[in-house]
Enzyme design. Structure first.
Site, PDB file in Angstrom:
ATOM      1  N   HIS A 157       0.833  -1.208   0.000  1.00  0.00           N
ATOM      2  CA  HIS A 157       0.000   0.000   0.000  1.00  0.00           C
ATOM      3  C   HIS A 157       0.875   1.268   0.000  1.00  0.00           C
ATOM      4  O   HIS A 157       0.666   2.177  -0.816  1.00  0.00           O
ATOM      5  CB  HIS A 157      -0.912  -0.008   1.235  1.00  0.00           C
ATOM      6  N   GLU A 158       1.872   1.299   0.898  1.00  0.00           N
ATOM      7  CA  GLU A 158       2.738   2.486   0.961  1.00  0.00           C
ATOM      8  C   GLU A 158       3.590   2.584  -0.306  1.00  0.00           C
ATOM      9  O   GLU A 158       3.831   3.679  -0.818  1.00  0.00           O
ATOM     10  CB  GLU A 158       3.635   2.456   2.213  1.00  0.00           C
ATOM     11  N   HIS A 171       1.639   4.378  -2.863  1.00  0.00           N
ATOM     12  CA  HIS A 171       1.670   5.840  -2.720  1.00  0.00           C
ATOM     13  C   HIS A 171       2.970   6.396  -3.305  1.00  0.00           C
ATOM     14  O   HIS A 171       2.967   7.429  -3.981  1.00  0.00           O
ATOM     15  CB  HIS A 171       1.540   6.257  -1.252  1.00  0.00           C
ATOM     16  N   HIS A 203      -5.808   6.511  -3.028  1.00  0.00           N
ATOM     17  CA  HIS A 203      -6.639   5.388  -2.570  1.00  0.00           C
ATOM     18  C   HIS A 203      -7.596   4.968  -3.675  1.00  0.00           C
ATOM     19  O   HIS A 203      -8.043   5.782  -4.479  1.00  0.00           O
ATOM     20  CB  HIS A 203      -7.406   5.784  -1.306  1.00  0.00           C
ATOM     21  N   CYS A 204      -7.865   3.675  -3.692  1.00  0.00           N
ATOM     22  CA  CYS A 204      -8.679   3.103  -4.769  1.00  0.00           C
ATOM     23  C   CYS A 204     -10.075   2.803  -4.231  1.00  0.00           C
ATOM     24  O   CYS A 204     -10.230   2.401  -3.075  1.00  0.00           O
ATOM     25  CB  CYS A 204      -8.000   1.833  -5.269  1.00  0.00           C
ATOM     26  N   CYS A 221      -5.490  -3.647  -8.059  1.00  0.00           N
ATOM     27  CA  CYS A 221      -6.495  -3.939  -9.076  1.00  0.00           C
ATOM     28  C   CYS A 221      -5.834  -3.639 -10.429  1.00  0.00           C
ATOM     29  O   CYS A 221      -4.729  -3.065 -10.463  1.00  0.00           O
ATOM     30  CB  CYS A 221      -7.740  -3.065  -8.875  1.00  0.00           C
ATOM     31  N   CYS A 257      -4.809   0.069 -10.951  1.00  0.00           N
ATOM     32  CA  CYS A 257      -3.698   0.510 -10.104  1.00  0.00           C
ATOM     33  C   CYS A 257      -2.389  -0.153 -10.539  1.00  0.00           C
ATOM     34  O   CYS A 257      -1.321   0.467 -10.478  1.00  0.00           O
ATOM     35  CB  CYS A 257      -3.999   0.204  -8.641  1.00  0.00           C
TER      36      CYS A 257
END
Lengths: 178, 452
Positions: free
Chosen positions: A127-128, A131, A137-138, A162, A165
């Site tokens: 996640h980081e 960024h 954010h999705c 996804c 992304c």
């Protein structure tokens, strides 16, 4: 060639970190390594809050790191406006940080669960990384970039991007050239 | 409202709060801006509206409470969330009393803030939807426009005004296409029943047995195929208006039941025993000669008198040609928007032709003719050639204002058009020879159209 460096800072679960490293490479399709750093994080401790300032920790290493680096720590992190953060990374930055403090079951009064902890830490690292790769954010609830403000929300999502992304992260990382 | 459509303005004198909150909301996909004080916030508000405002309660100069008042003066529906420290919760409560959506204390719990912002966005979306729906409801209950400048149309409008706010049964008479349904809608929309349904039943479109079930409803198993209980139109029209179109076509059995239901406002569903009460007003319409039907025994006299309480008779369009120019312009405006075609109006000759046409299908036929002409035309003004009117329906008589010469000119032109400009055939009908026709065409300046 881009690369991801995992930096343990006051993090004693090295076996966990090693098992995560290969997963990180698989998902990001970037080589990764584990590198130690002698940064003393105690200077970022806020005695009033009993937590460590994540923003200042990132800022301390910002000029130094040229590769994408994710710091890992087992201390509780905060940023001034929030009571806590699981992790932090600036959009399109080079450094992110993840804390395992609130990812462990024992924080919620539950028995230890190492495989669940590994999943959570991996999801937060990816996640980081997202960024750092310029992703916001999705809205897909199961994409790793979905916003999660509780451990339950982390458990709902997958450790993968996804499709949208995934494409965006690849393009952005290629453009960054780090 | 998508997340990216939600606009958030963060007003706080602390840079760290502004920046951290802004980047956090940006990561979630919101559109965010910040202001360091109330003055900057109001300047930003002057340029655009924001959906959600995060206001720090303690700021130098104008505080969050006063800023909240100013924002609500400009946008009553704005969602305001107060940012406060524990020390000033009392002031935050004051803000809630004055209409703030909620308050958050520093430092924020990310989970709580995320939920609060999502709820605030939902609330804003609902407020906006509510305003839009109110607008559409208003337009639904706005009486439909009745177009026309003739004395007759003014009288119709007067009749509608007079009867709308009563519960009197109204009978609308007129040829097909004269706008009986429009008059019924206007009566309903101007009545106190306008917020309840206007239920329309075309009695001529369904068989008598089906009509009974349609009007009164039926119980489960009332007849083969009645698998479920169904409400009838009389029941659905409770509080509103029941518009029975082509009332002259209903069968004798339904006439008896309908008469009873209209008089007592009580009826039973087919196959049922339970008495149902419904408060409906009846408007009916017909294009048939009901008096003749009563004489012949096809329509019950008692029902006829029950329905014939207040009669609005709409004249056919051919008897009020003065309304045609306004109707034409109304339809042009209507279809130019729908078709996205920059048509300004109609050519004088074409309008003249329309005013002389017999319009057996009345306003409906006129509307269709205009729509078709607007599809075909390549000009900014609709031309005579764009119309494909049934020439056999052309008025046999002429406007009383025409001179003999004009009558001759129009008549020659009509006959020529009827015969696709075949001079010999036209001459035969007119009883003159071909040379005379040519002379008259020259005299009246009539030229053969290019498309013939």
């Amino acid at each position: 060639m881009s690369k991801i460096i995992l930096v343990p800072l006051q993090f004693d679960r090295l076996a966990l970190l090693k098992s995560i490293q290969s997963e990180v490479t698989k998902i990001t399709q970037l080589p990764s390594s584990i590198e130690n750093h002698d940064l003393n994080i105690d200077i970022f401790f806020d005695s009033q809050r009993g937590q460590y300032d994540a923003l200042r920790m990132i800022q301390a290493l910002e000029g130094e790191k040229t590769f994408l680096s994710i710091l890992l720590t087992n201390v509780d992190l905060f940023i001034p406006i929030f009571t806590f953060v699981f992790g932090l990374a600036k959009l399109n930055g080079n450094i992110g940080i993840v804390s395992t403090y609130r990812l462990e079951n024992k924080f919620y009064g539950l028995p230890d669960n190492n495989s669940l902890l590994k999943e959570r830490v991996l999801k937060e690292i990816i996640h980081e990384y997202g960024h750092l790769a310029g992703l916001r954010h999705c809205s897909q609830f199961n994409c790793v970039m979905a916003s999660s403000t509780s451990a339950d929300e982390i458990d709902i999502k997958l450790q993968y991007f996804c499709d949208a992304c995934q494409i965006k992260s690849k393009i952005n990382i290629a453009a960054k050239g780090v | 409202m998508k997340i990216s459509d939600t606009k958030i303005l963060i007003v706080d004198d602390e840079q760290i709060v502004r920046e951290s909150l802004a980047s956090w909301f940006e990561e979630d996909g919101y559109f965010v801006d910040t202001a360091k004080d109330a003055v900057e916030a109001l300047n930003k508000l002057a340029k655009t509206r924001w959906d959600i405002y995060f206001l720090d309660i303690k700021m130098p100069g104008m505080d969050g409470l006063e800023l909240q008042r100013r924002i609500h003066e400009i946008d009553k529906e704005a969602i305001i969330i107060i940012i406060t420290a524990y020390a000033s919760v009392d002031t935050a409560v004051q803000a809630l009393k004055e209409g703030a959506f909620d308050y958050v204390t520093k430092p924020f719990d990310p989970d709580a803030l995320s939920r609060l912002t999502r709820n605030a966005a939902k609330q804003r979306k609902l407020s906006i939807e509510n305003i839009e729906l109110k607008g559409s409801l208003e337009s639904l209950t706005t009486p439909p426009e009745i177009i026309g400048v003739s004395q007759h149309i003014q009288e119709i409008k007067e009749l509608i005004n007079t009867v709308a706010n009563t519960n009197t049964t109204v009978m609308i008479r007129g040829e097909s296409g004269t706008g009986k349904e429009l008059v019924a809608q206007a009566i309903h929309a101007q009545s106190s029943r306008r917020f309840s349904p206007l239920v329309e039943v075309n009695c001529g479109a369904i068989s008598d047995t089906l009509l009974e079930s349609e009007l009164f409803g039926h119980e489960k198993g009332a007849f083969t195929g009645a698998l479920y209980r169904r409400k009838g139109k009389l029941e659905i029209a409770n509080g509103g208006t029941l518009f029975l179109d082509e009332i002259g076509t209903i069968g004798s059995k339904t006439q008896i039941d309908l008469l009873r239901a209209i008089e007592s406002k009580e009826f039973t569903r087919l196959g049922g025993n339970e008495k149902i009460k419904s408060d409906f007003r009846v408007i009916c319409a017909t294009n048939t000669n009901l008096e003749e039907a009563v004489k012949q025994g096809g329509f019950r006299e008692d029902l006829y008198y029950r329905l014939q309480v207040y009669v609005i008779h709409i004249k056919p369009l051919r008897e009020r040609p003065d309304d045609i120019p306004e109707l034409v312009q109304y339809f042009i405006n209507k279809y130019k928007v729908k078709m996205n075609k920059p048509i300004e109006g109609i050519d004088t000759e074409a309008l003249k032709m329309l005013m002389q046409y017999s319009w057996k299908g009345n306003v409906r036929e006129l509307e269709n003719a205009i729509e078709r002409a607007m599809v075909i035309t390549q000009e900014r003004k609709i031309q005579k050639k764009d119309f494909l009117l049934n020439q056999s329906q052309q008025l046999p008589s002429f406007n009383n204002q025409l001179s003999l010469t004009e009558v001759e000119k129009v008549h020659i032109l009509n006959v020529l058009e009827q015969n696709q400009w075949n001079i010999s055939s036209a001459a035969k009908i007119l009883g003159i020879d071909r040379v005379t026709i040519y002379k008259k065409l020259k005299k009246y300046g009539i030229k053969r159209p290019q498309h013939v």
